[in-house]
Design a protein around this motif. Sequence first.
Motif, PDB file in Angstrom:
ATOM      1  N   SER A 121     -38.489 -48.194   0.789  1.00 54.77           N
ATOM      2  CA  SER A 121     -37.363 -48.715   1.402  1.00 54.77           C
ATOM      3  C   SER A 121     -36.752 -47.844   2.286  1.00 54.77           C
ATOM      4  CB  SER A 121     -36.677 -49.068  -0.029  1.00 54.77           C
ATOM      5  OG  SER A 121     -35.320 -49.829   0.709  1.00 54.77           O
ATOM      6  N   LEU A 122     -36.266 -48.762   3.466  1.00 49.18           N
ATOM      7  CA  LEU A 122     -35.525 -48.075   4.400  1.00 49.18           C
ATOM      8  C   LEU A 122     -34.134 -48.519   4.155  1.00 49.18           C
ATOM      9  CD1 LEU A 122     -37.443 -48.538   7.705  1.00 49.18           C
ATOM     10  CD2 LEU A 122     -37.140 -46.423   6.147  1.00 49.18           C
ATOM     11  N   ASN A 123     -33.675 -49.209   3.187  1.00 56.58           N
ATOM     12  CA  ASN A 123     -32.054 -49.701   2.647  1.00 56.58           C
ATOM     13  C   ASN A 123     -31.578 -48.597   1.802  1.00 56.58           C
ATOM     14  OD1 ASN A 123     -32.462 -51.839   4.638  1.00 56.58           O
ATOM     15  ND2 ASN A 123     -33.790 -52.805   2.913  1.00 56.58           N
TER      16      ASN A 123
ATOM     17  N   ALA B   2     -37.375 -38.911   6.346  1.00 59.25           N
ATOM     18  CA  ALA B   2     -37.808 -39.889   7.479  1.00 59.25           C
ATOM     19  C   ALA B   2     -37.291 -41.136   7.679  1.00 59.25           C
ATOM     20  CB  ALA B   2     -39.437 -39.826   7.256  1.00 59.25           C
ATOM     21  N   ALA B   3     -37.073 -41.789   6.436  1.00 61.79           N
ATOM     22  CA  ALA B   3     -36.749 -43.132   6.467  1.00 61.79           C
ATOM     23  C   ALA B   3     -35.298 -43.070   7.081  1.00 61.79           C
ATOM     24  CB  ALA B   3     -36.667 -43.840   5.051  1.00 61.79           C
ATOM     25  N   ALA B   4     -34.350 -41.982   6.708  1.00 66.43           N
ATOM     26  CA  ALA B   4     -32.980 -42.010   6.998  1.00 66.43           C
ATOM     27  C   ALA B   4     -33.086 -41.650   8.503  1.00 66.43           C
ATOM     28  CB  ALA B   4     -32.104 -40.707   6.131  1.00 66.43           C
ATOM     29  N   ILE B   5     -33.685 -40.883   9.084  1.00 65.40           N
ATOM     30  CA  ILE B   5     -33.758 -40.467  10.473  1.00 65.40           C
ATOM     31  C   ILE B   5     -33.917 -41.838  11.305  1.00 65.40           C
ATOM     32  CG2 ILE B   5     -34.964 -39.175  12.430  1.00 65.40           C
ATOM     33  CD1 ILE B   5     -35.209 -37.047  10.245  1.00 65.40           C
ATOM     34  N   VAL B   6     -35.098 -42.669  10.946  1.00 64.02           N
ATOM     35  CA  VAL B   6     -35.455 -43.915  11.627  1.00 64.02           C
ATOM     36  C   VAL B   6     -34.285 -44.508  11.605  1.00 64.02           C
ATOM     37  CG1 VAL B   6     -36.978 -45.717  11.438  1.00 64.02           C
ATOM     38  CG2 VAL B   6     -37.854 -43.464  11.157  1.00 64.02           C
TER      39      VAL B   6
ATOM     40  N   GLU C 226     -23.575 -44.441   1.316  1.00 61.84           N
ATOM     41  CA  GLU C 226     -23.263 -43.143   0.724  1.00 61.84           C
ATOM     42  C   GLU C 226     -24.408 -42.346   0.852  1.00 61.84           C
ATOM     43  OE1 GLU C 226     -21.711 -40.888  -3.254  1.00 61.84           O
ATOM     44  OE2 GLU C 226     -21.777 -42.954  -3.276  1.00 61.84           O
ATOM     45  N   THR C 227     -25.626 -42.779   0.325  1.00 60.55           N
ATOM     46  CA  THR C 227     -26.757 -41.841   0.478  1.00 60.55           C
ATOM     47  C   THR C 227     -27.312 -41.699   1.854  1.00 60.55           C
ATOM     48  OG1 THR C 227     -27.544 -42.871  -1.767  1.00 60.55           O
ATOM     49  CG2 THR C 227     -29.333 -42.030  -0.094  1.00 60.55           C
ATOM     50  N   GLN C 228     -27.318 -42.609   2.800  1.00 56.81           N
ATOM     51  CA  GLN C 228     -27.604 -42.419   4.244  1.00 56.81           C
ATOM     52  C   GLN C 228     -26.806 -41.498   4.775  1.00 56.81           C
ATOM     53  OE1 GLN C 228     -30.135 -43.599   5.753  1.00 56.81           O
ATOM     54  NE2 GLN C 228     -29.447 -43.407   7.937  1.00 56.81           N
ATOM     55  N   THR C 229     -25.612 -41.538   4.433  1.00 58.24           N
ATOM     56  CA  THR C 229     -24.406 -40.513   5.135  1.00 58.24           C
ATOM     57  C   THR C 229     -24.936 -39.148   4.848  1.00 58.24           C
ATOM     58  OG1 THR C 229     -23.041 -42.142   5.199  1.00 58.24           O
ATOM     59  CG2 THR C 229     -22.040 -39.904   5.409  1.00 58.24           C
TER      60      THR C 229
ATOM     61  N   ARG D 182     -27.453 -33.764   6.143  1.00 58.78           N
ATOM     62  CA  ARG D 182     -28.150 -32.523   5.729  1.00 58.78           C
ATOM     63  C   ARG D 182     -29.365 -32.302   6.444  1.00 58.78           C
ATOM     64  NH1 ARG D 182     -27.271 -34.238  -0.363  1.00 58.78           N
ATOM     65  NH2 ARG D 182     -29.202 -35.380   0.232  1.00 58.78           N
ATOM     66  N   VAL D 183     -29.770 -33.344   7.418  1.00 59.75           N
ATOM     67  CA  VAL D 183     -31.030 -33.292   8.342  1.00 59.75           C
ATOM     68  C   VAL D 183     -31.248 -31.898   9.013  1.00 59.75           C
ATOM     69  CG1 VAL D 183     -32.022 -34.265  10.196  1.00 59.75           C
ATOM     70  CG2 VAL D 183     -31.515 -35.724   8.431  1.00 59.75           C
TER      71      VAL D 183
END
Length: 75
Positions: free
Chosen positions: A2-4, A59-63, A8-11, A16-17
């Motif tokens: 999932s890319l959703n 990878a999903a977070a970056i995309v 909070e998780t996305q942030t 941390r990237v």
Amino acid sequence: MSLNHSLETQTKLIARVPSITGRELPEWFQAIDAGPSFSRCDERANWLADEHGLTHGYAAAIVLEHERRRRGHLF
């Protein structure tokens, strides 16, 4: 995959990237732009993970972040 992520998780993932990957977001965005032309975000995330050895979560977070910024959507 999932890319959703939750906001909070996305942030947290995006923050941390650089420390996890050793590369800043603009470098990752350039890699996506220079990579294969996929029509779906999950295809880009899978390619990014496979090509650059990232976990699928990062990878999903970056995309997702790349798409949001490209479209002008910021949190």
